[in-house]
Motif scaffolding. Sequence first.
Motif, PDB file in Angstrom:
ATOM      1  N   PHE A 124      51.156  33.863  53.864  1.00  0.00           N
ATOM      2  CA  PHE A 124      49.873  33.564  53.245  1.00  0.00           C
ATOM      3  C   PHE A 124      50.078  33.675  51.740  1.00  0.00           C
ATOM      4  O   PHE A 124      50.702  34.621  51.261  1.00  0.00           O
ATOM      5  CB  PHE A 124      48.800  34.578  53.671  1.00  0.00           C
ATOM      6  CG  PHE A 124      48.297  34.408  55.076  1.00  0.00           C
ATOM      7  CD1 PHE A 124      47.038  33.864  55.311  1.00  0.00           C
ATOM      8  CD2 PHE A 124      49.059  34.820  56.163  1.00  0.00           C
ATOM      9  CE1 PHE A 124      46.555  33.727  56.600  1.00  0.00           C
ATOM     10  CE2 PHE A 124      48.588  34.680  57.453  1.00  0.00           C
ATOM     11  CZ  PHE A 124      47.332  34.133  57.680  1.00  0.00           C
ATOM     12  N   TYR A 125      49.525  32.731  50.993  1.00  0.00           N
ATOM     13  CA  TYR A 125      49.694  32.696  49.541  1.00  0.00           C
ATOM     14  C   TYR A 125      48.323  32.863  48.878  1.00  0.00           C
ATOM     15  O   TYR A 125      47.381  32.139  49.207  1.00  0.00           O
ATOM     16  CB  TYR A 125      50.296  31.355  49.107  1.00  0.00           C
ATOM     17  CG  TYR A 125      51.640  31.065  49.723  1.00  0.00           C
ATOM     18  CD1 TYR A 125      52.809  31.481  49.094  1.00  0.00           C
ATOM     19  CD2 TYR A 125      51.752  30.363  50.919  1.00  0.00           C
ATOM     20  CE1 TYR A 125      54.053  31.215  49.638  1.00  0.00           C
ATOM     21  CE2 TYR A 125      52.988  30.088  51.480  1.00  0.00           C
ATOM     22  CZ  TYR A 125      54.135  30.520  50.838  1.00  0.00           C
ATOM     23  OH  TYR A 125      55.358  30.249  51.385  1.00  0.00           O
ATOM     24  N   PHE A 126      48.226  33.787  47.917  1.00  0.00           N
ATOM     25  CA  PHE A 126      46.980  34.045  47.212  1.00  0.00           C
ATOM     26  C   PHE A 126      47.226  34.023  45.709  1.00  0.00           C
ATOM     27  O   PHE A 126      48.253  34.519  45.236  1.00  0.00           O
ATOM     28  CB  PHE A 126      46.399  35.403  47.600  1.00  0.00           C
ATOM     29  CG  PHE A 126      46.122  35.531  49.076  1.00  0.00           C
ATOM     30  CD1 PHE A 126      44.954  35.021  49.620  1.00  0.00           C
ATOM     31  CD2 PHE A 126      47.037  36.151  49.916  1.00  0.00           C
ATOM     32  CE1 PHE A 126      44.696  35.126  50.981  1.00  0.00           C
ATOM     33  CE2 PHE A 126      46.797  36.262  51.272  1.00  0.00           C
ATOM     34  CZ  PHE A 126      45.625  35.752  51.810  1.00  0.00           C
ATOM     35  N   ILE A 127      46.267  33.460  44.978  1.00  0.00           N
ATOM     36  CA  ILE A 127      46.343  33.439  43.520  1.00  0.00           C
ATOM     37  C   ILE A 127      44.958  33.739  42.950  1.00  0.00           C
ATOM     38  O   ILE A 127      43.945  33.607  43.638  1.00  0.00           O
ATOM     39  CB  ILE A 127      46.834  32.076  42.972  1.00  0.00           C
ATOM     40  CG1 ILE A 127      45.850  30.949  43.331  1.00  0.00           C
ATOM     41  CG2 ILE A 127      48.243  31.772  43.459  1.00  0.00           C
ATOM     42  CD1 ILE A 127      46.160  29.618  42.644  1.00  0.00           C
ATOM     43  N   SER A 128      44.938  34.112  41.677  1.00  0.00           N
ATOM     44  CA  SER A 128      43.680  34.172  40.940  1.00  0.00           C
ATOM     45  C   SER A 128      43.279  32.741  40.630  1.00  0.00           C
ATOM     46  O   SER A 128      44.138  31.880  40.414  1.00  0.00           O
ATOM     47  CB  SER A 128      43.867  34.949  39.635  1.00  0.00           C
ATOM     48  OG  SER A 128      42.729  34.781  38.808  1.00  0.00           O
ATOM     49  N   GLY A 129      41.986  32.481  40.591  1.00  0.00           N
ATOM     50  CA  GLY A 129      41.508  31.146  40.233  1.00  0.00           C
ATOM     51  C   GLY A 129      41.740  30.811  38.773  1.00  0.00           C
ATOM     52  O   GLY A 129      41.670  29.652  38.380  1.00  0.00           O
ATOM     53  N   SER A 130      42.049  31.805  37.958  1.00  0.00           N
ATOM     54  CA  SER A 130      42.355  31.594  36.548  1.00  0.00           C
ATOM     55  C   SER A 130      43.848  31.334  36.401  1.00  0.00           C
ATOM     56  O   SER A 130      44.675  32.182  36.754  1.00  0.00           O
ATOM     57  CB  SER A 130      41.963  32.836  35.737  1.00  0.00           C
ATOM     58  OG  SER A 130      42.581  32.819  34.475  1.00  0.00           O
ATOM     59  N   ASN A 131      44.195  30.178  35.873  1.00  0.00           N
ATOM     60  CA  ASN A 131      45.609  29.837  35.698  1.00  0.00           C
ATOM     61  C   ASN A 131      46.320  30.866  34.840  1.00  0.00           C
ATOM     62  O   ASN A 131      47.456  31.249  35.125  1.00  0.00           O
ATOM     63  CB  ASN A 131      45.742  28.435  35.083  1.00  0.00           C
ATOM     64  CG  ASN A 131      47.180  27.988  35.029  1.00  0.00           C
ATOM     65  OD1 ASN A 131      47.940  28.415  34.162  1.00  0.00           O
ATOM     66  ND2 ASN A 131      47.560  27.138  35.970  1.00  0.00           N
ATOM     67  N   GLU A 132      45.662  31.342  33.785  1.00  0.00           N
ATOM     68  CA  GLU A 132      46.264  32.343  32.905  1.00  0.00           C
ATOM     69  C   GLU A 132      46.543  33.642  33.662  1.00  0.00           C
ATOM     70  O   GLU A 132      47.595  34.257  33.493  1.00  0.00           O
ATOM     71  CB  GLU A 132      45.339  32.624  31.712  1.00  0.00           C
ATOM     72  CG  GLU A 132      45.916  33.595  30.716  1.00  0.00           C
ATOM     73  CD  GLU A 132      44.961  33.866  29.557  1.00  0.00           C
ATOM     74  OE1 GLU A 132      45.039  34.983  29.002  1.00  0.00           O
ATOM     75  OE2 GLU A 132      44.147  32.988  29.213  1.00  0.00           O
TER      76      GLU A 132
END
Length: 190
Positions: A116-124
């Motif tokens: 499962f891959y998770f990221i912040s919605g903010s690219n920075e």
Amino acid sequence: MMMMMRSPRSTTYTNLIMLCICAVVLSVGMAADGPRVFKVGDDFGWRVPLPNDTAVYSHWASSNRFHIGDSLSFVYDKDSVMEVDKWGFYHCNSSDPITAFDNGNSTLDLDRPGLFYFISGSNEHCTSGQRLIVEVMHIHHHHDHAGTASMPPSMPPLSAFPSPSASALPSFHAFLFLLPIIATSCFISL
């Protein structure tokens, strides 16, 4: 030398008591293996890592073992969390998320084995290390790995050191494994 003989009734009660003790211990062990809710990042939560600790989420994930039925709890402030595909993870691309939340307290169920891959919605935030890969194992499937193969080259390797809570579990399982042997030796000596 006089030997004491136990009556068959006394032996039966002793065996029954030992069986009850084993059943209680085993049921406690099985309850410990049930679905769990993991707070992502523990006390750190879901936020932009410090510049000198961009691997905080890689270390956190490598110190836990995730199984089908477990959940991830993301706690954050003025941010978001998105489940993305592998490409979205490696490129910090939030344009086509699988799921997206921005309510400050999001729980996602781990309903299948795999990554499962998770990221912040903010690219920075994402490019600063606010991203996470979680490997979910089949139920009762245990294996150790360093996890370095699944991390992008720009991210440091995962820690090989388990957390204190994770290292306590194998000793408990070892106890459960040895329990029948101990009980059998007790029954033989009766």
